[in-house]
Design a protein around this motif. Structure first.
Motif, PDB file in Angstrom:
ATOM      1  N   PHE A 102     -30.694  75.637   2.185  1.00  0.00           N
ATOM      2  CA  PHE A 102     -29.370  75.628   1.639  1.00  0.00           C
ATOM      3  C   PHE A 102     -28.954  76.844   1.466  1.00  0.00           C
ATOM      4  O   PHE A 102     -29.407  77.871   1.550  1.00  0.00           O
ATOM      5  CB  PHE A 102     -29.619  74.915   0.043  1.00  0.00           C
ATOM      6  N   LEU A 103     -27.484  76.995   1.454  1.00  0.00           N
ATOM      7  CA  LEU A 103     -26.737  78.032   1.538  1.00  0.00           C
ATOM      8  C   LEU A 103     -26.803  78.680  -0.056  1.00  0.00           C
ATOM      9  O   LEU A 103     -26.715  77.879  -0.936  1.00  0.00           O
ATOM     10  CB  LEU A 103     -25.320  77.938   1.843  1.00  0.00           C
ATOM     11  N   TYR A 104     -26.771  79.949  -0.126  1.00  0.00           N
ATOM     12  CA  TYR A 104     -26.711  80.514  -1.439  1.00  0.00           C
ATOM     13  C   TYR A 104     -25.548  80.373  -2.183  1.00  0.00           C
ATOM     14  O   TYR A 104     -25.654  80.097  -3.363  1.00  0.00           O
ATOM     15  CB  TYR A 104     -26.771  82.300  -1.330  1.00  0.00           C
ATOM     16  N   HIS A 109     -30.492  87.827   1.813  1.00  0.00           N
ATOM     17  CA  HIS A 109     -29.546  88.471   2.537  1.00  0.00           C
ATOM     18  C   HIS A 109     -29.796  88.717   3.903  1.00  0.00           C
ATOM     19  O   HIS A 109     -28.724  88.606   4.639  1.00  0.00           O
ATOM     20  CB  HIS A 109     -29.749  90.143   1.983  1.00  0.00           C
ATOM     21  N   CYS A 110     -31.043  88.793   4.383  1.00  0.00           N
ATOM     22  CA  CYS A 110     -31.119  88.731   5.785  1.00  0.00           C
ATOM     23  C   CYS A 110     -30.850  87.286   6.529  1.00  0.00           C
ATOM     24  O   CYS A 110     -30.047  87.344   7.603  1.00  0.00           O
ATOM     25  CB  CYS A 110     -32.787  89.141   6.163  1.00  0.00           C
ATOM     26  N   VAL A 111     -31.106  86.346   6.027  1.00  0.00           N
ATOM     27  CA  VAL A 111     -30.648  84.934   6.338  1.00  0.00           C
ATOM     28  C   VAL A 111     -29.402  84.693   6.447  1.00  0.00           C
ATOM     29  O   VAL A 111     -28.663  84.229   7.055  1.00  0.00           O
ATOM     30  CB  VAL A 111     -31.478  84.010   5.292  1.00  0.00           C
ATOM     31  N   GLY A 112     -28.777  85.333   5.343  1.00  0.00           N
ATOM     32  CA  GLY A 112     -27.143  85.182   4.956  1.00  0.00           C
ATOM     33  C   GLY A 112     -26.404  85.831   6.139  1.00  0.00           C
ATOM     34  O   GLY A 112     -25.483  85.552   6.845  1.00  0.00           O
ATOM     35  N   LEU A 113     -27.028  87.364   6.480  1.00  0.00           N
ATOM     36  CA  LEU A 113     -26.457  88.026   7.478  1.00  0.00           C
ATOM     37  C   LEU A 113     -26.597  87.277   8.845  1.00  0.00           C
ATOM     38  O   LEU A 113     -25.573  87.431   9.930  1.00  0.00           O
ATOM     39  CB  LEU A 113     -26.918  89.445   7.543  1.00  0.00           C
ATOM     40  N   ASP A 120     -18.372  83.801   5.627  1.00  0.00           N
ATOM     41  CA  ASP A 120     -18.430  85.203   5.207  1.00  0.00           C
ATOM     42  C   ASP A 120     -19.829  85.868   4.586  1.00  0.00           C
ATOM     43  O   ASP A 120     -20.096  87.048   5.093  1.00  0.00           O
ATOM     44  CB  ASP A 120     -17.253  85.433   4.208  1.00  0.00           C
ATOM     45  N   ALA A 121     -20.459  85.160   3.889  1.00  0.00           N
ATOM     46  CA  ALA A 121     -21.673  85.563   3.254  1.00  0.00           C
ATOM     47  C   ALA A 121     -21.396  86.784   2.242  1.00  0.00           C
ATOM     48  O   ALA A 121     -21.904  87.732   2.647  1.00  0.00           O
ATOM     49  CB  ALA A 121     -22.578  85.730   4.115  1.00  0.00           C
ATOM     50  N   THR A 122     -20.604  86.890   1.496  1.00  0.00           N
ATOM     51  CA  THR A 122     -19.870  88.012   0.795  1.00  0.00           C
ATOM     52  C   THR A 122     -20.959  88.515  -0.163  1.00  0.00           C
ATOM     53  O   THR A 122     -20.999  89.605  -0.709  1.00  0.00           O
ATOM     54  CB  THR A 122     -18.763  87.701  -0.349  1.00  0.00           C
TER      55      THR A 122
END
Length: 272
Positions: A204-206, A224-228, A238-240
């Motif tokens: 799931f998305l953060y 953070h690595c997965v989001g990037l 965007d994964a702010t």
């Protein structure tokens, strides 16, 4: 006298140039050894290195496509879970390989010209290149098979791979000392890190998690690595919450701490 001096100087040239390339030759030799022992002398070993993540992504896609109409991001299940599973698998495998580098290369560390740094570098370079190749092949295959529009941010993907590698090196370096000095730590680490697969944003998305979960899970650097990675694949995401400075900072601290402990206790570890 001039002839004598020239004769004395002649043998020194190979000796001067030798140490300059000694580490590179040692690292390459250790990499070739691991290729032969881990992946075998045939292409079958590398085929399995490619099939394993493909099967993992396919299994996640099949299971979640039965429960949900669409993934949390985009419309393609394999692409969504590949962007989460592949960085996590890269981190997990690199961490384990670096942690076991001293034990894996112990017979060669008895030679004065081979150090634990050589063993660690060989494993990092080989396995980072292997995972990078696998990620490129799997993602390219998904784009081609499902005929998806290719609009990717290569800088974000590259930064994700670098960030994942450095984080894995930091955690693996600390574990290399702890697992070699304290054998029971390896079991404790395996048990403690099992929930990471659920806590790293693979499913799931953060952004869609509850606020209390976000406050806690933000400190998980793998998230953070997965989001990037997903920022690089999905142009509208965007994964702010991603903070490369946080991940790199933790990684550097872990690398420095792990190397200090290995340097101070290297001789004792070799006698275990």
């Amino acid at each position: 006298m001039s002839d004598i001096n020239l004769a004395r100087r002649a043998p020194q040239r190979p000796y001067r140039n030798g140490p300059r390339f000694r580490m590179a030759r040692t690292v390459v030799a250790l990499m070739l050894r691991e290729i032969a022992t881990t992946y075998g002398r045939s292409a079958g070993g590398y085929v399995w290195a490619l099939l394993e993540p493909i099967l993992g992504v396919a299994l996640l896609s099949i299971i979640f496509s039965m429960a949900f109409r669409e993934p949390s991001l985009g419309t393609n299940f394999p692409l969504f879970y590949a962007t989460g599973f592949l960085p996590f698998a890269m981190f997990n495998d690199l961490t384990n390989k670096v942690a076991a580098s001293v034990r894996y290369s112990r017979p060669f560390l008895a030679y004065p010209s081979v150090t634990f740094m050589d063993a660690m570098l060989a494993r990092v370079i080989l396995n980072a290149l292997t995972h990078t190749t696998v990620i490129a092949i799997v993602l390219s295959g998904i784009f081609i098979i499902f005929q998806l529009p290719v609009v990717v941010d290569m800088m974000s993907i590259f930064e994700c791979l670098v960030m994942t590698t450095i984080l894995a090196v930091g955690v693996g370096t600390c574990n290399c000392y702890l697992m070699t000095a304290f054998p029971l730590y390896e079991r404790a680490w395996g048990i403690a890190t099992r929930p990471l697969f659920l806590m790293s944003g693979v499913f799931f998305l953060y952004d869609q998690m509850p606020a209390k979960a976000q406050d806690f899970l933000w400190y998980n650097p793998i998230l953070h690595c997965v989001g990037l990675m997903r920022r690089g694949i999905y142009p509208t995401y965007d994964a702010t919450y991603v903070s490369p400075g946080y991940v790199f900072g933790i990684s550097i601290v872990l690398i420095v701490f792990g190397l200090l402990m290995l340097v101070r206790n290297y001789r004792n570890l070799m006698e275990r």
